[in-house]
Design an enzyme around this catalytic site. Structure first.
Site, short mmCIF file in Angstrom:
data_model
loop_
_atom_site.label_atom_id
_atom_site.label_comp_id
_atom_site.label_asym_id
_atom_site.label_seq_id
_atom_site.Cartn_x
_atom_site.Cartn_y
_atom_site.Cartn_z
N ASN A 84 -9.23 9.13 0.71
CA ASN A 84 -9.20 9.91 1.94
C ASN A 84 -7.81 9.85 2.57
O ASN A 84 -6.92 9.13 2.11
CB ASN A 84 -10.27 9.40 2.91
CG ASN A 84 -10.84 10.51 3.77
OD1 ASN A 84 -10.11 11.37 4.26
ND2 ASN A 84 -12.14 10.48 3.98
N HIS A 114 5.61 -11.79 -0.57
CA HIS A 114 6.85 -12.50 -0.26
C HIS A 114 6.65 -13.98 -0.52
O HIS A 114 5.53 -14.51 -0.48
CB HIS A 114 7.26 -12.24 1.18
CG HIS A 114 7.59 -10.81 1.45
ND1 HIS A 114 8.74 -10.22 1.02
CD2 HIS A 114 6.88 -9.83 2.07
CE1 HIS A 114 8.76 -8.95 1.37
NE2 HIS A 114 7.62 -8.69 2.01
N ARG A 179 -15.83 -11.41 3.90
CA ARG A 179 -16.75 -12.42 3.34
C ARG A 179 -18.01 -11.70 2.88
O ARG A 179 -18.31 -10.59 3.33
CB ARG A 179 -17.06 -13.51 4.35
CG ARG A 179 -17.76 -13.02 5.58
CD ARG A 179 -17.86 -14.07 6.68
NE ARG A 179 -18.57 -13.57 7.82
CZ ARG A 179 -18.12 -12.67 8.68
NH1 ARG A 179 -16.94 -12.14 8.52
NH2 ARG A 179 -18.85 -12.28 9.70
#
Length: 186
Positions: A84, A114, A179
């Site tokens: 989308n 990083h 979760r």
């Protein structure tokens, strides 16, 4: 190894390298041309530009603009996928989306990682970790998928979630960090 070879191999690379910056500029330019055609007045041109930006996208799939990516050629989109509008795919590592997936609006797929070393973070270096989405998975709107995450088949990721860890197949996850909400029956 060149910096581009390091990027492609998943090693620490200098993202300020001229060759890498040139590839990023090409993807940015193509994205801007696609995104400027939001009236869809020239679908043929937009499709040609999308094929150039996303050469590994199946022709049965749709990516709605606006869309942004770092390289484009590291994104593989399977059959019957809908991405989308207003999604960002930072594809310095591969991003693979299986067949029959739905990607909601405003989703972000981030492969760059990083370093944890603050002194090294002062330099223009990073490595990137791949993202993989299994077939028949639905990613709700405004979801962020972090570097190195694999989401299994037939999953649902609730809107607004931040996925920081792998998700097993046939699972619904939501939240920040995402979760398990429940197992999905087949």
């Amino acid at each position: 190894m060149t910096e581009l070879e390091k990027l492609l191999a998943g090693e620490l690379y200098d993202y300020s390298n001229a060759e890498i910056e040139q590839l990023h500029a090409k993807a940015y330019f193509l994205s801007m041309k696609i995104n400027s055609n939001l009236s869809f007045d020239n679908l043929e041109e937009m499709n040609l530009l999308q094929k150039e930006l996303l050469p590994n996208m199946d022709e049965t799939s749709t990516v709605l603009p606006p869309f942004r990516c770092d390289l484009g050629f590291r994104i593989k989109i399977g059959k019957n996928v809908t991405v989308n509008q207003n999604c960002t795919f930072l594809d310095n590592a591969p991003i693979e989306i299986g067949d029959n997936c739905l990607i909601g609006p405003d989703c972000h797929f981030y492969t760059p990682q990083h370093t944890f070393d603050y002194e090294l973070r002062r330099k223009p270096v990073e490595k990137s970790l791949p993202i993989k989405i299994g077939q028949d998975t639905w990613i709700g709107g405004n979801v962020t998928i972090c570097p190195g995450v694999t989401i299994g088949e037939r999953c649902i990721v609730g809107a607004g979630s931040v996925v920081t860890h792998d998700v097993e197949s046939d699972t619904m996850v939501a939240g920040n960090p995402a979760r398990v909400i429940r197992e999905l029956s087949r």
